[in-house]
Design a protein around this motif. Structure first.
Motif, PDB file in Angstrom:
ATOM      1  N   ASN A 111       1.231  -1.306   0.160  1.00 46.83           N
ATOM      2  CA  ASN A 111       0.133   0.146   0.343  1.00 46.83           C
ATOM      3  C   ASN A 111       0.884   1.266  -0.111  1.00 46.83           C
ATOM      4  O   ASN A 111       1.982   1.256   0.647  1.00 46.83           O
ATOM      5  N   GLY A 113       2.177   5.302   1.204  1.00 48.35           N
ATOM      6  CA  GLY A 113       1.152   7.036   2.095  1.00 48.35           C
ATOM      7  C   GLY A 113       0.300   7.765   1.657  1.00 48.35           C
ATOM      8  O   GLY A 113      -0.870   8.154   2.419  1.00 48.35           O
ATOM      9  N   THR A 114       0.721   7.906   0.855  1.00 47.45           N
ATOM     10  CA  THR A 114       0.577   9.803  -0.158  1.00 47.45           C
ATOM     11  C   THR A 114       0.200   9.366  -1.586  1.00 47.45           C
ATOM     12  O   THR A 114       1.652   8.096  -2.425  1.00 47.45           O
ATOM     13  N   GLU A 140      -8.018   9.337  -6.693  1.00 49.76           N
ATOM     14  CA  GLU A 140      -7.228   9.087  -4.954  1.00 49.76           C
ATOM     15  C   GLU A 140      -8.636   8.265  -4.616  1.00 49.76           C
ATOM     16  O   GLU A 140      -8.416   7.064  -3.410  1.00 49.76           O
ATOM     17  N   ARG A 144      -8.857   5.055  -2.588  1.00 49.54           N
ATOM     18  CA  ARG A 144      -8.836   4.884  -1.329  1.00 49.54           C
ATOM     19  C   ARG A 144     -10.277   3.152  -1.100  1.00 49.54           C
ATOM     20  O   ARG A 144      -9.806   2.018  -0.150  1.00 49.54           O
ATOM     21  N   GLY A 147      -7.771   0.113  -1.217  1.00 51.26           N
ATOM     22  CA  GLY A 147      -7.220  -0.260   0.538  1.00 51.26           C
ATOM     23  C   GLY A 147      -6.230   0.060   0.251  1.00 51.26           C
ATOM     24  O   GLY A 147      -4.940  -0.289   1.284  1.00 51.26           O
ATOM     25  N   ARG A 148      -5.903   1.187  -0.784  1.00 53.62           N
ATOM     26  CA  ARG A 148      -4.113   1.214  -1.286  1.00 53.62           C
ATOM     27  C   ARG A 148      -3.765   1.894  -0.570  1.00 53.62           C
ATOM     28  O   ARG A 148      -2.406   2.535  -0.583  1.00 53.62           O
ATOM     29  N   LEU A 149      -4.199   3.450  -0.520  1.00 54.09           N
ATOM     30  CA  LEU A 149      -3.711   4.534   0.537  1.00 54.09           C
ATOM     31  C   LEU A 149      -4.275   4.227   1.373  1.00 54.09           C
ATOM     32  O   LEU A 149      -4.964   4.175   2.331  1.00 54.09           O
ATOM     33  N   THR A 150      -3.368   4.045   2.228  1.00 50.32           N
ATOM     34  CA  THR A 150      -2.935   4.508   3.979  1.00 50.32           C
ATOM     35  C   THR A 150      -2.652   5.626   4.779  1.00 50.32           C
ATOM     36  O   THR A 150      -3.006   5.963   5.674  1.00 50.32           O
ATOM     37  N   ASP A 151      -2.177   7.092   4.310  1.00 51.00           N
ATOM     38  CA  ASP A 151      -2.992   8.444   4.684  1.00 51.00           C
ATOM     39  C   ASP A 151      -1.866   8.413   5.485  1.00 51.00           C
ATOM     40  O   ASP A 151      -1.450   9.048   6.698  1.00 51.00           O
ATOM     41  N   ASP A 152      -0.323   8.364   5.525  1.00 51.86           N
ATOM     42  CA  ASP A 152       0.468   7.552   6.382  1.00 51.86           C
ATOM     43  C   ASP A 152       1.381   8.556   5.760  1.00 51.86           C
ATOM     44  O   ASP A 152       2.307   7.951   4.631  1.00 51.86           O
ATOM     45  N   SER A 155       5.106   6.546   5.148  1.00 45.54           N
ATOM     46  CA  SER A 155       5.433   4.936   3.856  1.00 45.54           C
ATOM     47  C   SER A 155       5.433   5.644   2.675  1.00 45.54           C
ATOM     48  O   SER A 155       5.401   6.577   2.664  1.00 45.54           O
TER      49      SER A 155
END
Ligand code: SAM
Length: 366
Positions: A111, A113-114, A140, A144, A147-152, A155
């Motif tokens: 995944n 992060g951004t 985006e 999302r 489930g591939r973007l974790t907003d971290d 990462s």
């Protein structure tokens, strides 16, 4: 592999050679950027059997292919950003760019992060950025939902780079080995009180070379600085606004807010002959001179103990930019090593630099 002169083409290849890297740079510096990255890799071990993409002049990016060598972003001068290249989509359909891009991302492990959608820093790129602004929320949202973007922010980042309207390069960057800025550009706004646009160069250098802790610790109220080639005063202004007292050396006039500033002493003198009465904390220098001459001057300030930290510009109007830089920076290393001085030195072709690079040099304890 040959590139089309009008726009970069990567034939029909959808998956680039393993270990390809995408680097952003200022338009016109593609050759320097690729050459420097290849050289860094070859210093680890020879590159065997990797065919290189020919850099496209004025495209503002370069692709290099290595074996298993790693590139170190902080040690690259001309690269604004460092990205592992995973997929190239050569013929994006106008009507549906989303599906092929999502398909290519689906083939990548893990995944992200951004998500950063990027364009080259060129006039064509500026036109494309209207499209990327519209496209960003679409891609985006789709990522999302998968489930591939974790907003971290710590990462791995996902980059989709559009060199033109018809193609996309998909890659990822490691936040610990890349620029933490979209398109690798640490933009500065022009402060209305500053006497020259050059002020943004020093503001960017401070952001790029020093973390927040260093900025607070090393740029403190009450410190002393010398600014060689100070006029009209944009760099001096950056220092006095932090409460630093500045000796501004230049035969030319200071202007605006620094002209009669209580923290500024203007000396009409030659920067190559000026010697401070007592040691300063900082030396900054933006004199237009041969890089080797400026480098030699800065090195001698450190050897004489006249400053602890420096930010200076090396002008590179010549063709052999890398060779000129090697010689200038190598000269400083020799001076400091011979004097037994420990130091940290970094050089970057900043966004606000044109035919020049900016160097940070700081004395360290060990
Ligand atoms: C690019 S401008 C500096 C701009 C400045 N950093 C600012 O932010 O406004 C270069 C300056 O270097 C000065 N200069 C060039 N050679 C010099 C020398 N030998 N001694 C002192 N100043 C010099 C020029 O007079 C000119 O004002």
């Amino acid at each position: 592999m040959q590139a089309n002169a009008a726009r970069p083409r990567y034939a029909e290849t959808k998956i680039p050679p393993k270990q390809s890297w995408l680097l952003y740079c200022r338009a016109g510096f593609e050759q320097d950027c690729a050459q420097e990255a290849l050289r860094q890799a070859k210093q680890q071990k020879p590159i065997v059997g990797a065919e290189q993409f020919a850099p496209v002049a004025d495209s503002a990016y370069a692709v290099v292919t290595l074996n298993d060598q790693l590139l170190n972003y902080r040690e690259l001068i001309f690269a604004r950003q460092l990205i592992r290249l995973h997929a190239i989509i050569a013929e994006l359909p106008e009507r549906d760019r989303l599906t092929p891009i999502l398909d290519a991302i689906a083939a990548l492990p893990g995944n992200f992060g951004t998500l950063w959608l990027e364009v080259p820093d060129t006039n064509e790129g500026k036109l494309l950025s209207a499209f990327t602004r519209r496209f960003q929320p679409l891609l985006e949202t789709a990522l999302r939902e998968q489930g591939r973007l974790t907003d971290d922010p710590y990462s791995v980042r996902l980059h989709v780079f559009f060199p033109d309207r018809h193609s996309a390069l998909i890659g990822s960057s490691d936040p610990g080995n890349s620029a933490n800025a979209i398109m690798g550009i640490v933009r500065q706004s022009m402060p209305p009180e500053a006497p020259s646009r050059s002020t943004m160069k020093l503001a960017e250098a401070i952001e790029v070379f020093m973390d927040r802790g260093e900025q607070t610790r090393l740029l403190r109220q009450g410190m002393q600085a010398v600014d060689l080639g100070a006029a009209p005063g944009g760099w001096t202004w950056q220092l006095v606004k932090r409460g630093i007292r500045v000796t501004a050396v230049d035969n030319g006039p200071l202007k605006g807010a620094v002209e009669s500033h209580p923290l500024v002493q203007h000396l009409k003198a030659d920067g190559f002959k000026y010697a401070p009465r007592k040691a300063a904390d900082w030396l900054v220098c933006d004199m237009v001179e041969k890089p080797s001459r400026v480098a030699n001057l800065v090195g001698s300030w450190f050897v004489s103990g006249w400053c602890k930290h420096a930010i200076f510009n090396l002008k590179l109007p010549m063709k052999q930019r890398l060779a000129a830089l090697d010689s200038a920076l190598g000269g400083i290393r020799n001076q400091l090593d011979e004097a037994g001085i420990n130091y940290r030195m970094m050089a970057k072709h900043l966004y606000h630099d044109r035919e020049e690079v900016t160097v940070y040099l700081s004395r360290t304890r060990h």
